[in-house]
Design a protein around this motif. Structure first.
Motif, PDB file in Angstrom:
ATOM      1  N   ILE A 185      20.445 -69.639  41.197  1.00 43.41           N
ATOM      2  CA  ILE A 185      20.342 -69.387  39.752  1.00 43.41           C
ATOM      3  C   ILE A 185      19.099 -68.550  39.462  1.00 43.41           C
ATOM      4  O   ILE A 185      19.133 -67.590  38.674  1.00 43.41           O
ATOM      5  CB  ILE A 185      20.280 -70.715  38.972  1.00 43.41           C
ATOM      6  N   MET A 186      17.985 -68.912  40.104  1.00 40.78           N
ATOM      7  CA  MET A 186      16.741 -68.181  39.889  1.00 40.78           C
ATOM      8  C   MET A 186      16.869 -66.739  40.362  1.00 40.78           C
ATOM      9  O   MET A 186      16.333 -65.810  39.751  1.00 40.78           O
ATOM     10  CB  MET A 186      15.582 -68.864  40.621  1.00 40.78           C
ATOM     11  N   ARG A 187      17.620 -66.524  41.439  1.00 42.74           N
ATOM     12  CA  ARG A 187      17.757 -65.172  41.945  1.00 42.74           C
ATOM     13  C   ARG A 187      18.622 -64.312  41.022  1.00 42.74           C
ATOM     14  O   ARG A 187      18.355 -63.128  40.825  1.00 42.74           O
ATOM     15  CB  ARG A 187      18.320 -65.188  43.361  1.00 42.74           C
ATOM     16  N   SER A 215      27.044 -59.009  34.090  1.00 46.02           N
ATOM     17  CA  SER A 215      27.891 -59.980  33.406  1.00 46.02           C
ATOM     18  C   SER A 215      27.749 -61.344  34.048  1.00 46.02           C
ATOM     19  O   SER A 215      27.219 -61.496  35.142  1.00 46.02           O
ATOM     20  CB  SER A 215      29.353 -59.518  33.467  1.00 46.02           C
ATOM     21  N   PHE A 216      28.266 -62.339  33.358  1.00 46.37           N
ATOM     22  CA  PHE A 216      28.259 -63.705  33.864  1.00 46.37           C
ATOM     23  C   PHE A 216      29.610 -64.059  34.478  1.00 46.37           C
ATOM     24  O   PHE A 216      29.985 -65.219  34.517  1.00 46.37           O
ATOM     25  CB  PHE A 216      27.954 -64.683  32.723  1.00 46.37           C
ATOM     26  N   SER A 217      30.324 -63.062  34.947  1.00 45.66           N
ATOM     27  CA  SER A 217      31.648 -63.277  35.508  1.00 45.66           C
ATOM     28  C   SER A 217      31.598 -64.296  36.637  1.00 45.66           C
ATOM     29  O   SER A 217      30.808 -64.159  37.574  1.00 45.66           O
ATOM     30  CB  SER A 217      32.213 -61.955  36.043  1.00 45.66           C
ATOM     31  N   GLU A 223      25.945 -72.967  34.273  1.00 40.66           N
ATOM     32  CA  GLU A 223      25.214 -71.989  35.071  1.00 40.66           C
ATOM     33  C   GLU A 223      24.739 -70.823  34.213  1.00 40.66           C
ATOM     34  O   GLU A 223      23.632 -70.301  34.426  1.00 40.66           O
ATOM     35  CB  GLU A 223      26.093 -71.501  36.226  1.00 40.66           C
ATOM     36  N   ILE A 224      25.548 -70.415  33.247  1.00 40.19           N
ATOM     37  CA  ILE A 224      25.123 -69.350  32.336  1.00 40.19           C
ATOM     38  C   ILE A 224      23.896 -69.787  31.551  1.00 40.19           C
ATOM     39  O   ILE A 224      22.922 -69.033  31.407  1.00 40.19           O
ATOM     40  CB  ILE A 224      26.270 -68.976  31.370  1.00 40.19           C
ATOM     41  N   ARG A 225      23.921 -71.027  31.052  1.00 45.48           N
ATOM     42  CA  ARG A 225      22.766 -71.535  30.304  1.00 45.48           C
ATOM     43  C   ARG A 225      21.533 -71.615  31.203  1.00 45.48           C
ATOM     44  O   ARG A 225      20.415 -71.316  30.774  1.00 45.48           O
ATOM     45  CB  ARG A 225      23.093 -72.911  29.716  1.00 45.48           C
ATOM     46  N   ASP A 226      21.750 -71.999  32.457  1.00 44.87           N
ATOM     47  CA  ASP A 226      20.622 -72.097  33.384  1.00 44.87           C
ATOM     48  C   ASP A 226      20.025 -70.722  33.683  1.00 44.87           C
ATOM     49  O   ASP A 226      18.800 -70.574  33.773  1.00 44.87           O
ATOM     50  CB  ASP A 226      21.068 -72.771  34.692  1.00 44.87           C
ATOM     51  N   VAL A 227      20.878 -69.726  33.863  1.00 42.15           N
ATOM     52  CA  VAL A 227      20.386 -68.371  34.115  1.00 42.15           C
ATOM     53  C   VAL A 227      19.565 -67.881  32.928  1.00 42.15           C
ATOM     54  O   VAL A 227      18.472 -67.314  33.090  1.00 42.15           O
ATOM     55  CB  VAL A 227      21.556 -67.405  34.398  1.00 42.15           C
TER      56      VAL A 227
END
Length: 602
Positions: A185-187, A215-217, A223-227
């Motif tokens: 996620i951090m990467r 994109s968040f595809s 995971e989107i919220r975490d990114v």
């Protein structure tokens, strides 16, 4: 200095590590099978009344001699068993830490760019993304990019997962079938942050209003919220590095709103790094006086580890790293003292001493060469009563396995006072020096580290076993330390999430006290105020070489031993065991966490 060998002149821990990659290339990966009998433990009723020995060291298979009894011991030679299937893959001024600039502010971000640029040219296609205009530079983003590239290559992962390629949507789609780790996620957040460099993102509103070109595809909603949360953290760190504290605070407010010390690994990591950035802002703006910080009683990790407290025992039982390192290190010792009848172990940081029950078990069951005496000398500068309590526990255990044993303590007020004549060395003894997370604590005080190495050299042990944190947290450049620490602790918090429940009180204590304090020190402190200074294995290699030491190769038995231990944990597929040169790196999903190396004087 009278002897150049013991001079720290010319060796720069911080400079060497900044030039090294964050990951080590060319690791050899291996996996062991579950063979051997069960390890029996004795004397648990005498170990603090807690049965700690049984809970820590039961259920492991070990190599043994064919002629041995039912109790399992270590052996110099492995039994003939089916081969396991391989996994798929005065340095006087020390140069030193912060270049002895202990009284100056954190170096500017431009310094980071200059340091990072030495690692190599940035590919043209990446330059076009992060630096679209020749007259505009984005130091933080370029530095982040180089470190992210290091984390994205050069590691063979044992669990068979694909390495993440954050710059391609295809990779995101491939990973959609499994949950991303905190480090991944951090990467992804880092890659998105790098791409955002061409946009003038100055505050939370503009950041939310200008989605980045990735994109968040394939990612889940969580995971989107975490990114996005990780992006806010990176943006706040950038502003802190540029000394734009008001803007940094806006991003930190968003981090505080979205993060939690009880949430998933990303939320927990961001929670503690956000705290650290706030403290850095307070320090640099004068809201917190250094003298005021000095009045607070800091949490002493080493002191906490000297007693078998519930938290350390729970972590030891649930998380594989400690047991892998201890059993592998003891196996290496057993092999090197196989013919010795009198063995003297000098432990530079004995902690609770539980590791030595494994050696005692082995020596007590040794056939053909009975042990005449095992002597352990514990070195300490504080908490003498805890060292003495450890000695009583070890003596009780030795009696239970009928092993001739003696225990001594060497107490000094300062490691500068340590001298070889304080140790009762018998010419007939084979001496082993054991340093478990000890040397790292003296990187900030090189004269003490120098004195320890001088004493060890004069004792001239047959081997020195060194276990350390394998991370680059000693850079004089703030942004380097921040990025390195972010990836390291993301991997570790991900491990905690896999091994312990989220509401486990021992996990909460571990994250807040053992890790939280370290994160704040790495991120918020500068110069001589910064005590947490981890360096990577290659830096220690350069250091020990200066003292005329050479690396001893870990045997296949030791490596197989490590894999046997890992296989006992439910998370075994994520715990990586990798060879680096002649030494061992233990990691989580490919990110190095600890190193184990063995040394002798030439």
């Amino acid at each position: 200095m009278e002897n150049v060998m013991f001079s720290l002149e010319g060796f720069n821990f911080s400079e060497v590590q900044d030039k090294l990659s964050s990951t080590d290339n060319g690791f050899e990966s291996m996996r062991g099978g579950n063979i051997g009998k069960q390890f029996n433990s004795y004397g648990t009723e005498d170990w603090g009344g807690s049965g700690a020995i049984d809970s820590l060291y039961s259920g492991y298979g070990f190599y043994q001699d064919v002629s041995s009894s039912e109790e399992i011991i270590f052996s110099k030679y492995p039994r003939l068993e089916p081969q396991p299937e391989p996994r798929q893959q005065s340095y006087s001024d020390f140069g030193l830490f912060d270049h002895l600039g202990f009284d100056i502010a954190s170096p500017p971000i431009q310094t980071c760019l200059e340091e990072i640029s030495k690692l190599g040219e940035i590919p043209t296609e990446i330059q076009d993304v992060v630096q679209p205009k020749k007259d505009k530079q984005f130091p933080f983003s370029l530095a982040s990019l180089e470190l992210l590239k290091n984390y994205g290559s050069g590691i063979k992962r044992l669990n068979g997962d694909r390495r993440i390629e954050p710059s391609t949507e295809t990779a995101l789609t491939k990973m959609s079938s499994r949950k991303l780790s905190a480090e991944e996620i951090m990467r992804i957040a880092g890659e998105r942050f790098i791409r955002s460099s061409s946009q003038a993102v100055e505050d939370v509103v503009s950041m939310l209003g200008n989605p980045f070109n990735l994109s968040f595809s394939g990612l889940s909603d969580e995971e989107i919220r975490d990114v996005e949360l990780a992006e806010f953290l990176l943006a706040s760190a950038e502003k802190v590095g540029d000394q734009q504290y008001e803007r940094a605070t806006r991003f930190l407010n968003q981090c505080d709103y979205l993060s939690s010390n009880k949430g998933n690994p990303v939320q927990r990591v961001v929670y503690y790094f956000s705290e650290a950035l706030r403290e850095k802002i307070d320090r640099e703006t004068g809201r917190i006086c250094i003298k005021e910080l000095g009045k607070k009683q800091p949490f002493d990790v080493d002191l906490a580890m000297m007693s078998a407290n519930p938290t350390t025992l729970a972590c030891h039982e649930a998380i594989p790293f400690s047991q892998v390192l201890q059993f592998t290190g003891i196996q290496a010792i057993v092999e090197n003292v196989a013919e010795a009848k009198r063995i003297h172990v000098i432990d530079l940081g004995i902690r609770n001493g539980v590791q030595w029950t494994v050696l005692m078990q082995s020596l007590a069951s040794r056939c053909g060469c009975p042990i005449e005496l095992l002597k352990i000398t514990a070195v300490g500068t504080a908490a003498k009563h805890l060292l003495e309590e450890t000695g009583k526990n070890l003596e009780s255990f030795a009696q239970s396995v009928n092993l001739p044993f003696s225990y001594n303590t060497v107490m000094v007020s300062d490691m500068l006072d340590l001298k070889e004549d304080l140790f009762e060395i018998n010419p007939e003894e084979k001496v082993v020096v054991y340093a478990l997370f000890t040397l790292r604590s003296m990187i900030s005080v090189p004269n003490r580290l120098e004195n320890i190495m001088r004493v060890v050299r004069n004792i001239n042990p047959c081997m020195m076993v060194v276990t350390e944190v394998d991370a680059n947290h000693n850079s004089p450049v703030f942004v380097n330390r921040f990025i390195e620490a972010l990836f390291y602790f993301s991997a570790y918090f991900d491990c905690l999430d896999a091994c312990m429940k989220r509401d486990d009180p021992h996990r909460m204590v571990t994250e807040s006290m053992f890790f939280g304090d370290g994160i704040r020190d790495i991120v918020a402190a500068e110069g001589k105020e910064r005590k947490t200074r981890h360096v990577k294995l290659d830096v220690w290699r350069a250091f020990f070489t200066r003292y005329g030491m050479e690396e001893i190769e870990l045997s296949m038995v030791s490596l197989y031993q490590a894999n046997l231990v890992v296989k006992k944990f439910p998370c075994e597929s994520s715990c990586t065991i990798e060879l680096n040169g002649k030494s061992l790196l233990v990691g989580w999903k490919g990110t190095p966490i600890h190193s184990l190396s063995v040394w002798k004087f030439i």
